[in-house]
Design an enzyme around this catalytic site. Structure first.
Site, PDB file in Angstrom:
ATOM      1  N   TYR A   1      19.556  -1.303   3.765  1.00 22.91           N
ATOM      2  CA  TYR A   1      18.283  -0.924   4.379  1.00 22.91           C
ATOM      3  C   TYR A   1      17.252  -2.044   4.303  1.00 22.91           C
ATOM      4  O   TYR A   1      16.406  -2.171   5.183  1.00 22.91           O
ATOM      5  CB  TYR A   1      17.686   0.299   3.657  1.00 22.91           C
TER       6      TYR A   1
ATOM      7  N   LYS B   1      31.816   2.024  -3.116  1.00 22.04           N
ATOM      8  CA  LYS B   1      32.967   1.590  -2.318  1.00 22.04           C
ATOM      9  C   LYS B   1      33.471   0.310  -2.965  1.00 22.04           C
ATOM     10  O   LYS B   1      33.548  -0.749  -2.335  1.00 22.04           O
ATOM     11  CB  LYS B   1      32.520   1.397  -0.852  1.00 22.04           C
TER      12      LYS B   1
ATOM     13  N   ASP C   1      34.224   7.461   0.729  1.00 25.05           N
ATOM     14  CA  ASP C   1      35.004   8.182   1.752  1.00 25.05           C
ATOM     15  C   ASP C   1      35.650   9.422   1.137  1.00 25.05           C
ATOM     16  O   ASP C   1      35.598  10.526   1.694  1.00 25.05           O
ATOM     17  CB  ASP C   1      36.048   7.258   2.419  1.00 25.05           C
TER      18      ASP C   1
ATOM     19  N   ASP D   1      22.083   8.481   1.894  1.00 24.43           N
ATOM     20  CA  ASP D   1      21.512   9.012   3.140  1.00 24.43           C
ATOM     21  C   ASP D   1      22.537   9.907   3.831  1.00 24.43           C
ATOM     22  O   ASP D   1      22.257  11.034   4.220  1.00 24.43           O
ATOM     23  CB  ASP D   1      21.112   7.842   4.050  1.00 24.43           C
TER      24      ASP D   1
ATOM     25  N   ASP E   1      22.889  14.423   3.848  1.00 21.90           N
ATOM     26  CA  ASP E   1      22.888  15.226   5.087  1.00 21.90           C
ATOM     27  C   ASP E   1      24.110  16.132   5.083  1.00 21.90           C
ATOM     28  O   ASP E   1      24.045  17.308   5.435  1.00 21.90           O
ATOM     29  CB  ASP E   1      22.926  14.336   6.338  1.00 21.90           C
TER      30      ASP E   1
HETATM   31  C1  IPM Z   1      16.050  10.070   5.257  1.00 16.05           C
HETATM   32  C2  IPM Z   1      15.967   9.614   6.685  1.00 16.05           C
HETATM   33  C3  IPM Z   1      15.461   8.171   6.724  1.00 16.05           C
HETATM   34  C4  IPM Z   1      16.469   7.307   5.996  1.00 16.05           C
HETATM   35  C5  IPM Z   1      15.198   7.636   8.142  1.00 16.05           C
HETATM   36  C6  IPM Z   1      14.227   8.507   8.903  1.00 16.05           C
HETATM   37  C7  IPM Z   1      14.732   6.204   8.127  1.00 16.05           C
HETATM   38  O1  IPM Z   1      17.182   9.758   7.325  1.00 16.05           O
HETATM   39  O2  IPM Z   1      15.011  10.051   4.569  1.00 16.05           O
HETATM   40  O3  IPM Z   1      17.129  10.458   4.825  1.00 16.05           O
HETATM   41  O4  IPM Z   1      17.446   6.843   6.588  1.00 16.05           O
HETATM   42  O5  IPM Z   1      16.273   7.070   4.816  1.00 16.05           O
HETATM   43 MG    MG Z   2      18.672  10.726   6.182  1.00 11.45          MG
END
Ligand code: IPM
Ligand code: MG
Length: 357
Positions: A143, A190, A222, A246, A250
């Site tokens: 990042y 990884k 993975d 990240d 999700d």
């Molecule tokens: C999160 C989001 C952010 C990230 C984006 C919006 C830049 O997905 O906070 O998880 O990738 O960190």
């Molecule tokens: Mg995110």
């Protein structure tokens, strides 16, 4: 009785609607427990770009530094998603905020409210009782490394970089948290491919010597993506790098039923930032149907972590639980059997939580 400065940073899209609900709940807590919360607001993301040309204006950053905690909404706008050439982007505001405030640890608790067992796309018998606390490293990795183009723009690169101290400090936070829970830590990397991951693993193993009471396991990312869905109850605390965290969080949101339920805390050197893990969701913006519970639960994390107000935080979580038990749902956590009159809009859902406080 605390007097604290809370900065509300709604950002874009449904960020406005959900932080409004979070603030209402904080107001109720202040009244009930005799605290004084002073609020201010600041711009970030697309909203800030429109107003000032910058994704995180200096005034916003100064206000953040001057406050005791930040309740954050979301950033993003569909306009930029299909325009890779845009130089100023809403997400830059978020990343700059994380870096400038030194928010290196992102805590994402994945806890399923029993009432939402059916809202997930995973089988209830696999999910019941799952309770995972993710520590995502937030100010390093691919990042924040050097990025750019070469070969007349035909080749692009993003450099992933980690230093030992960055891994050490997030690892310590994760071990400490594991100590206060079920004493299990899973570090995800990884290391079979990436040099940054080999440094990560080596450093986590080193830090582990200070925590002989915590059981440490390592997983490749993975494999972890698969295990998380196959057997979520196996995990207690998980620590991982920025990009892996990240993606995995999700995925893990499905363990909690919906993205709309998940709160997060970003902490580090100074002011802490509390925000839903969901994004700006422009597809539902302005319709008043967004789930405010992630923002409300973020407010609970804020009280707990930044202000040490444990009873107040517990009261919020309990109120959310009561509202769900009473059968109220927002659209994202409703299912075919939810009666239409139990499906609430954002404001009404926030109000139900306030009422139970
Ligand atoms: C999160 C989001 C952010 C990230 C984006 C919006 C830049 O997905 O906070 O998880 O990738 O960190
Ligand atoms: Mg995110």
């Amino acid at each position: 009785m605390a007097t604290k400065k809370i900065l509300i940073v709604p950002g874009d899209g449904i960020g406005q609607e959900v932080t409004a609900a979070g603030k209402k709940v904080l107001d109720k807590i202040a009244a009930k427990f005799g605290h004084t919360f002073q609020y201010d607001e600041a711009l970030i993301g697309h909203a800030a770009i429109e107003a000032t040309g910058q994704a995180l204006p200096d005034v916003s950053l100064e206000k953040m530094r001057a406050s005791d905690a930040v309740l954050f909404g979301a950033v993003g706008h569909p306009k930029y998603d299909n325009d890779p050439s845009a130089k100023v982007r809403p997400e830059q505001g978020l990343l700059k905020m994380r870096k400038e405030l030194g928010l290196y640890a992102n805590l994402r608790p994945i806890k399923l409210f029993d009432e939402l067992l059916e809202a997930s796309s995973i089988k209830p018998e696999i999910l019941k009782g799952a309770d995972i606390l993710f520590f995502r490293e937030l100010t390093g990795d691919i990042y924040f490394g050097e990025k750019g183009r070469k070969n007349n723009g035909d080749t692009a690169f993003d450099i992933a970089e980690y230093s030992r101290y960055e891994v050490e400090r997030i690892a310590r936070k994760a071990f400490e948290a594991a100590r206060g829970r079920r004493k299990k830590l899973c570090s995800v990397d990884k290391a079979n491919v990436l040099e940054t991951s080999r440094l990560w693993r080596e450093t986590v193993q080193q830090v582990a010597k200070e925590y002989p009471d915590v059981e440490l396991e390592h997983q490749f990312v993975d494999s972890m993506a698969m295990l998380l869905i196959k057997d979520p109850r196996r995990y207690d605390v998980v620590v991982t790098a920025n990009l892996f965290g990240d993606i995995l969080t999700d995925e893990a949101s499905q363990i909690a039923g919906s993205m709309g339920m998940l709160a997060s805390a970003s902490i580090g050197d100074g002011t802490g930032v509390y925000e839903p893990i969901h994004g700006s969701a422009h597809d539902i913006t302005g319709k008043g149907i967004a789930n405010p519970l992630a923002s409300i639960l973020s407010a609970a994390l804020l009280l707990d972590i930044s202000f040490g107000l444990k009873a107040e935080a517990a009261a919020i979580i309990n109120a959310v639980d009561q509202v769900l038990k009473a059968g109220y749902r927002t659209k994202d956590i409703a299912n075919a059997t939810t009666p239409a009159n139990m499906i609430l809009n954002t404001e009404a859902m926030g109000q139900e939580v306030v009422n139970r406080l």
